[in-house]
Scaffold this motif. Structure first.
Motif, PDB file in Angstrom:
ATOM      1  N   ILE A 115      -3.725   6.788  -9.194  1.00 22.16           N
ATOM      2  CA  ILE A 115      -3.539   7.516 -10.491  1.00 22.16           C
ATOM      3  C   ILE A 115      -4.990   8.314 -10.475  1.00 22.16           C
ATOM      4  O   ILE A 115      -5.289   9.410 -10.872  1.00 22.16           O
ATOM      5  CB  ILE A 115      -3.302   6.907 -11.604  1.00 22.16           C
ATOM      6  CG1 ILE A 115      -2.185   6.146 -11.650  1.00 22.16           C
ATOM      7  CG2 ILE A 115      -3.575   7.662 -12.938  1.00 22.16           C
ATOM      8  CD1 ILE A 115      -1.712   5.306 -12.509  1.00 22.16           C
TER       9      ILE A 115
ATOM     10  N   SER B 192       2.763  11.309  -6.533  1.00 19.83           N
ATOM     11  CA  SER B 192       2.604  10.321  -7.630  1.00 19.83           C
ATOM     12  C   SER B 192       3.616   9.301  -7.564  1.00 19.83           C
ATOM     13  O   SER B 192       3.351   8.266  -8.324  1.00 19.83           O
ATOM     14  CB  SER B 192       2.736  11.356  -8.926  1.00 19.83           C
ATOM     15  OG  SER B 192       4.044  12.016  -8.982  1.00 19.83           O
ATOM     16  N   ILE B 193       4.907   9.762  -6.989  1.00 21.50           N
ATOM     17  CA  ILE B 193       5.743   8.453  -7.222  1.00 21.50           C
ATOM     18  C   ILE B 193       5.580   7.543  -5.693  1.00 21.50           C
ATOM     19  O   ILE B 193       6.368   6.493  -5.657  1.00 21.50           O
ATOM     20  CB  ILE B 193       7.366   8.939  -7.034  1.00 21.50           C
ATOM     21  CG1 ILE B 193       7.597   9.720  -5.962  1.00 21.50           C
ATOM     22  CG2 ILE B 193       7.664   9.360  -8.201  1.00 21.50           C
ATOM     23  CD1 ILE B 193       9.220   9.970  -5.904  1.00 21.50           C
TER      24      ILE B 193
ATOM     25  N   MET C  46       3.661  -0.990  -5.340  1.00 25.53           N
ATOM     26  CA  MET C  46       3.475  -1.694  -6.688  1.00 25.53           C
ATOM     27  C   MET C  46       4.614  -2.868  -6.675  1.00 25.53           C
ATOM     28  O   MET C  46       4.595  -3.834  -6.884  1.00 25.53           O
ATOM     29  CB  MET C  46       3.621  -0.951  -7.818  1.00 25.53           C
ATOM     30  CG  MET C  46       2.261  -0.140  -8.169  1.00 25.53           C
ATOM     31  SD  MET C  46       2.289   0.444  -9.767  1.00 25.53           S
ATOM     32  CE  MET C  46       1.814  -0.827 -10.724  1.00 25.53           C
ATOM     33  N   ILE C  47       6.036  -2.109  -6.315  1.00 21.57           N
ATOM     34  CA  ILE C  47       7.060  -3.085  -6.244  1.00 21.57           C
ATOM     35  C   ILE C  47       6.928  -4.278  -5.303  1.00 21.57           C
ATOM     36  O   ILE C  47       7.168  -5.408  -5.533  1.00 21.57           O
ATOM     37  CB  ILE C  47       8.131  -2.135  -6.024  1.00 21.57           C
ATOM     38  CG1 ILE C  47       8.582  -1.389  -7.213  1.00 21.57           C
ATOM     39  CG2 ILE C  47       9.522  -3.177  -5.725  1.00 21.57           C
ATOM     40  CD1 ILE C  47       9.538  -0.344  -6.990  1.00 21.57           C
TER      41      ILE C  47
ATOM     42  N   VAL D 287      -2.209  -3.645  -7.942  1.00 22.10           N
ATOM     43  CA  VAL D 287      -2.697  -3.037  -9.248  1.00 22.10           C
ATOM     44  C   VAL D 287      -3.971  -2.239  -8.627  1.00 22.10           C
ATOM     45  O   VAL D 287      -4.044  -0.901  -9.186  1.00 22.10           O
ATOM     46  CB  VAL D 287      -3.321  -4.314 -10.197  1.00 22.10           C
ATOM     47  CG1 VAL D 287      -4.228  -3.711 -10.955  1.00 22.10           C
ATOM     48  CG2 VAL D 287      -1.943  -4.879 -10.672  1.00 22.10           C
TER      49      VAL D 287
ATOM     50  N   VAL E 287       3.376   5.605  -5.282  1.00 24.75           N
ATOM     51  CA  VAL E 287       2.681   4.294  -5.504  1.00 24.75           C
ATOM     52  C   VAL E 287       3.774   3.269  -5.922  1.00 24.75           C
ATOM     53  O   VAL E 287       3.515   1.981  -5.541  1.00 24.75           O
ATOM     54  CB  VAL E 287       1.746   4.571  -6.590  1.00 24.75           C
ATOM     55  CG1 VAL E 287       2.375   4.661  -7.952  1.00 24.75           C
ATOM     56  CG2 VAL E 287       0.798   3.399  -6.674  1.00 24.75           C
ATOM     57  N   TYR E 288       5.033   3.655  -6.115  1.00 24.19           N
ATOM     58  CA  TYR E 288       6.005   2.640  -6.712  1.00 24.19           C
ATOM     59  C   TYR E 288       6.308   1.804  -5.326  1.00 24.19           C
ATOM     60  O   TYR E 288       6.314   0.504  -5.607  1.00 24.19           O
ATOM     61  CB  TYR E 288       7.208   3.656  -6.875  1.00 24.19           C
ATOM     62  CG  TYR E 288       7.265   3.594  -8.287  1.00 24.19           C
ATOM     63  CD1 TYR E 288       7.505   2.974  -9.313  1.00 24.19           C
ATOM     64  CD2 TYR E 288       7.081   5.368  -8.582  1.00 24.19           C
ATOM     65  CE1 TYR E 288       7.489   3.148 -10.674  1.00 24.19           C
ATOM     66  CE2 TYR E 288       7.063   5.607  -9.922  1.00 24.19           C
ATOM     67  CZ  TYR E 288       7.131   4.642 -10.836  1.00 24.19           C
ATOM     68  OH  TYR E 288       7.260   5.078 -12.346  1.00 24.19           O
TER      69      TYR E 288
ATOM     70  N   LEU F 186      -0.659  -9.128  -5.696  1.00 25.58           N
ATOM     71  CA  LEU F 186      -0.413  -8.571  -7.089  1.00 25.58           C
ATOM     72  C   LEU F 186      -1.821  -7.641  -7.245  1.00 25.58           C
ATOM     73  O   LEU F 186      -1.898  -6.458  -7.999  1.00 25.58           O
ATOM     74  CB  LEU F 186      -0.235  -9.435  -8.238  1.00 25.58           C
ATOM     75  CG  LEU F 186      -0.026  -8.797  -9.680  1.00 25.58           C
ATOM     76  CD1 LEU F 186       1.171  -8.004  -9.590  1.00 25.58           C
ATOM     77  CD2 LEU F 186      -0.170  -9.664 -10.441  1.00 25.58           C
TER      78      LEU F 186
ATOM     79  N   TRP G  15       4.229  -7.075  -6.310  1.00 28.34           N
ATOM     80  CA  TRP G  15       4.661  -7.615  -7.497  1.00 28.34           C
ATOM     81  C   TRP G  15       5.644  -8.757  -7.115  1.00 28.34           C
ATOM     82  O   TRP G  15       5.849  -9.689  -7.371  1.00 28.34           O
ATOM     83  CB  TRP G  15       5.251  -6.668  -8.760  1.00 28.34           C
ATOM     84  CG  TRP G  15       5.303  -7.372  -9.821  1.00 28.34           C
ATOM     85  CD1 TRP G  15       4.882  -8.269 -10.610  1.00 28.34           C
ATOM     86  CD2 TRP G  15       7.008  -7.984 -10.230  1.00 28.34           C
ATOM     87  NE1 TRP G  15       5.397  -8.857 -11.647  1.00 28.34           N
ATOM     88  CE2 TRP G  15       6.758  -8.841 -11.166  1.00 28.34           C
ATOM     89  CE3 TRP G  15       8.122  -7.753  -9.569  1.00 28.34           C
ATOM     90  CZ2 TRP G  15       7.727  -9.487 -11.981  1.00 28.34           C
ATOM     91  CZ3 TRP G  15       9.199  -8.358 -10.185  1.00 28.34           C
ATOM     92  CH2 TRP G  15       9.136  -8.940 -11.296  1.00 28.34           C
TER      93      TRP G  15
ATOM     94  N   PHE H 148       1.867  -0.902 -14.446  1.00 26.84           N
ATOM     95  CA  PHE H 148       0.473  -1.383 -14.200  1.00 26.84           C
ATOM     96  C   PHE H 148       0.237  -2.484 -15.297  1.00 26.84           C
ATOM     97  O   PHE H 148      -0.369  -3.441 -15.252  1.00 26.84           O
ATOM     98  CB  PHE H 148      -0.533  -0.309 -14.428  1.00 26.84           C
ATOM     99  CG  PHE H 148      -2.085  -0.531 -14.061  1.00 26.84           C
ATOM    100  CD1 PHE H 148      -2.360  -0.547 -12.734  1.00 26.84           C
ATOM    101  CD2 PHE H 148      -2.813  -0.440 -15.085  1.00 26.84           C
ATOM    102  CE1 PHE H 148      -3.485  -0.979 -12.485  1.00 26.84           C
ATOM    103  CE2 PHE H 148      -4.015  -0.935 -15.036  1.00 26.84           C
ATOM    104  CZ  PHE H 148      -4.609  -1.037 -13.672  1.00 26.84           C
TER     105      PHE H 148
ATOM    106  N   SER I 140      -2.551   1.073  -7.331  1.00 28.26           N
ATOM    107  CA  SER I 140      -1.830   1.942  -8.474  1.00 28.26           C
ATOM    108  C   SER I 140      -3.028   2.594  -9.296  1.00 28.26           C
ATOM    109  O   SER I 140      -3.010   3.914  -9.460  1.00 28.26           O
ATOM    110  CB  SER I 140      -1.103   1.558  -9.433  1.00 28.26           C
ATOM    111  OG  SER I 140      -1.691   0.273 -10.134  1.00 28.26           O
ATOM    112  N   SER I 141      -4.167   1.906  -9.307  1.00 29.12           N
ATOM    113  CA  SER I 141      -5.114   2.475 -10.470  1.00 29.12           C
ATOM    114  C   SER I 141      -5.982   3.624  -9.417  1.00 29.12           C
ATOM    115  O   SER I 141      -6.510   4.710  -9.929  1.00 29.12           O
ATOM    116  CB  SER I 141      -6.225   1.496 -10.902  1.00 29.12           C
ATOM    117  OG  SER I 141      -6.584   0.568  -9.914  1.00 29.12           O
TER     118      SER I 141
ATOM    119  N   GLU J 176      -5.364  11.112  -8.032  1.00 32.31           N
ATOM    120  CA  GLU J 176      -4.433  12.284  -8.095  1.00 32.31           C
ATOM    121  C   GLU J 176      -4.934  13.388  -8.932  1.00 32.31           C
ATOM    122  O   GLU J 176      -4.481  14.555  -8.837  1.00 32.31           O
ATOM    123  CB  GLU J 176      -3.231  11.674  -8.794  1.00 32.31           C
ATOM    124  CG  GLU J 176      -2.009  11.654  -8.024  1.00 32.31           C
ATOM    125  CD  GLU J 176      -1.078  10.940  -8.623  1.00 32.31           C
ATOM    126  OE1 GLU J 176      -0.708  10.963  -9.837  1.00 32.31           O
ATOM    127  OE2 GLU J 176      -0.301   9.918  -7.900  1.00 32.31           O
TER     128      GLU J 176
ATOM    129  N   MET K 220       2.485  -5.344 -15.191  1.00 29.75           N
ATOM    130  CA  MET K 220       2.122  -6.372 -14.231  1.00 29.75           C
ATOM    131  C   MET K 220       0.932  -7.102 -14.459  1.00 29.75           C
ATOM    132  O   MET K 220       0.803  -8.443 -14.256  1.00 29.75           O
ATOM    133  CB  MET K 220       2.020  -5.632 -12.802  1.00 29.75           C
ATOM    134  CG  MET K 220       2.910  -5.430 -11.879  1.00 29.75           C
ATOM    135  SD  MET K 220       2.434  -4.477 -10.564  1.00 29.75           S
ATOM    136  CE  MET K 220       3.957  -4.168  -9.943  1.00 29.75           C
TER     137      MET K 220
ATOM    138  N   GLY L   3       5.779   9.688 -12.662  1.00 34.15           N
ATOM    139  CA  GLY L   3       4.732   9.557 -11.595  1.00 34.15           C
ATOM    140  C   GLY L   3       3.317   8.895 -12.496  1.00 34.15           C
ATOM    141  O   GLY L   3       2.492   8.208 -11.793  1.00 34.15           O
TER     142      GLY L   3
END
Lengths: 168, 340
Positions: free
Chosen positions: B157, B127-128, B134-135, B150, B130-131, B146, B138, A71, B153-154, B160, A74, A63
């Motif tokens: 995080i 917490s997972i 992101m996937i 990004v 976001v995958y 993209l 990308w 990140f 994800s920031s 959280e 990428m 996580g």
């Protein structure tokens, strides 16, 4: 019986994705395979009746750390063509270093006699109550010291980030 | 044993269908609420009061052209929305939906999995979460997608951290990580929101950020990033991304109701004198209305507040919410210590 099949499934998954981390050409694929490896290991923790460890493993590694990896990769947008081929001596050095690590690991594990875990359902070490008691009772000082270590690393990272800004 | 497994399968399919239905009709309610806020009717053509609108939307999404960008990473491009949907549906497993039912003299818990670390399980899923974004972002091989990924994800995080810090106070008060235990301790009117108003506020703000809802919908900020991480998606793959957002809203409402608003408890709960099954049904309806209340708050705020700027978002997360949450933890610790 059933747990045995799950064990084999998770083991194959962990090993396969660990190999794929090395084999994949694209860095993003490597990162995602590494995440898959972590999930397989978390599954092993559950099989050992250590649910707390499993969940913390997922939160911290899959996580947080792997998301940051993803990140960064990428953001840099590393492509296969942009990477320059490594010179021969670097490759030889890498192989030697890897072989030395392997030798050390073999040497370490030869000394152990492999014990089978009695019955994972009776060991309580991975459950939150028991783990907390041990961490805060038997290993209080190492635990606190390691938290100070982490804090130091964080402060250091912030300082490095700040310095760059000033120099600009 | 077999009977128990049957009950579990039935319960989890019921929860699955319920989350999907609620998410489906949240889209309609969202547009109705938007219409109400902006003094217009909202969708009212498909069926009475537009009740068939979600169906029409679904059919439309299915029949749209399936588009795959030329330079996309094919496998990851499909994995992105699937993963988002999958992870969105996982959380509901540890939420206690009501007190035990009694069937044939046996008590059946209305909770799919009562694991002793329920709260941490929710964190792991968050917490997972976001995958998928992101996937997908990308794999589209598009710079707007993209950038959206990004940002997502920031943002996730950063928020959280404050979210987990606000939960720690609940864990400190309850002394347990199990959702069932946390609900059990809020019986009657001992709701955690009364003891932890600051923690609740922080959690609510973070929940907005984690579900990518306005005013924190930076990842799909259409004025700067076209469509954000789902710019290149079409058809039902886009539908999955949009749909997962509504499922996340529903589930996060359920989590907030469970942690802070007493779950399925309500005042004078023990004075009604109902039979166990009727009692369970009433309790479930109470929980459901709490979740609906949160759903309305989500929509209310979306149509009231403008979107944050990106640096404001980071500032709020790191410089306001996290210090406040830490302060809250310290105060709670002191109070617990003094009351010992």
């Amino acid at each position: 019986m059933f747990t045995q099949y799950i064990f084999y499934f998770l083991t194959v998954m962990a090993l396969f994705s660990a190999v794929m981390v090395l084999v994949s050409k694209k860095p993003i694929h490597s990162v995602l395979f590494l995440t898959l490896t972590f999930f397989a290991i978390a599954g092993h923790y559950v099989l050992l009746n250590a649910q707390f460890l499993a969940v913390v493993h997922v939160i911290v590694y899959a996580g947080a750390i792997m998301v940051l990896f993803l990140f960064t990769v990428m953001l840099l947008n590393l492509n296969k063509d942009e990477r320059s081929p490594k010179p021969l001596w670097v490759k030889i050095m890498a192989i030697m270093a890897g072989a030395m690590l392997l030798l050390t690991l073999i040497g370490v594990f030869r000394g152990y006699d492999i014990k089978t875990v009695n019955d994972p359902l009776t060991t309580q070490i991975g459950l939150v109550k028991e783990l907390g008691r041990i961490l805060y009772h038997d290993y209080l000082i190492p635990f606190e010291l390691s938290s100070v270590l982490f804090l130091t690393a964080m402060v250091g990272a912030v300082l490095l980030g700040k310095k760059e800004q000033i120099n600009k | 044993m077999l009977q128990q497994i049957t009950y579990k399968v039935l319960l989890s399919s019921f929860i699955l269908i319920m989350s999907l239905l609620v998410a489906m009709y949240s889209t309609l309610i969202e547009r109705k609420v938007a219409g109400w806020f902006q003094d217009r009717h909202g969708p009212n053509r498909a069926g009475p009061w537009g009740l068939l609108q979600p169906l029409a939307d679904g059919i439309k999404l299915f029949f749209k052209e399936e588009f795959m960008p030329n330079a996309a990473d094919k496998f990851l491009y499909i994995l992105g929305p699937s993963l988002t949907m999958f992870i969105a549906l996982l959380t509901s497993a540890v939420i206690p939906w009501g007190p035990d039912l009694v069937i044939n003299g046996q008590s059946v818990p209305l909770q799919v999995a009562d694991i002793n670390i329920g709260i941490l399980y929710i964190f792991a899923i968050v917490s997972i979460g976001v995958y998928g974004i992101m996937i997908g972002g990308w794999a589209s091989n598009n710079k707007y997608a993209l950038l959206g990924a990004v940002r997502a994800s920031s943002q996730m995080i950063s928020y959280e951290l404050a979210m987990s810090l606000s939960i720690i106070t609940i864990v400190m008060m309850t002394g347990s990580l199990s959702m069932r235990e946390i609900v059990a301790q809020q019986q009657g009117f001992h709701w955690n929101i009364l003891y932890q108003p600051l923690g609740f506020l922080i959690f609510l703000i973070c929940a907005f950020a984690e579900t990518n809802r306005s005013p924190f919908d930076l990842p799909e900020c259409e004025t700067e990033l076209v469509g954000g991480y789902h710019t290149e998606y079409s058809s039902m793959k886009l539908g999955f991304y949009l749909f997962a957002e509504y499922i996340n809203m529903f589930i996060s409402g359920a989590v907030m109701a469970t942690l802070f608003l007493g779950g399925y408890h309500f005042p004078f709960i023990d004075r009604l004198g109902l039979s166990p099954n009727a009692f369970a049904l009433v309790s479930f309806m109470v929980l459901f209305s709490k979740i609906t209340f949160f759903g309305f708050i989500y929509m209310w705020i979306r149509w009231t507040l403008p979107r944050f700027r990106y640096d404001q978002l980071m500032k709020l997360g790191w410089k306001s919410l996290i210090p406040l949450a830490i302060l809250n933890v310290v105060i709670t610790g002191i109070v617990i210590l003094l009351n010992k």
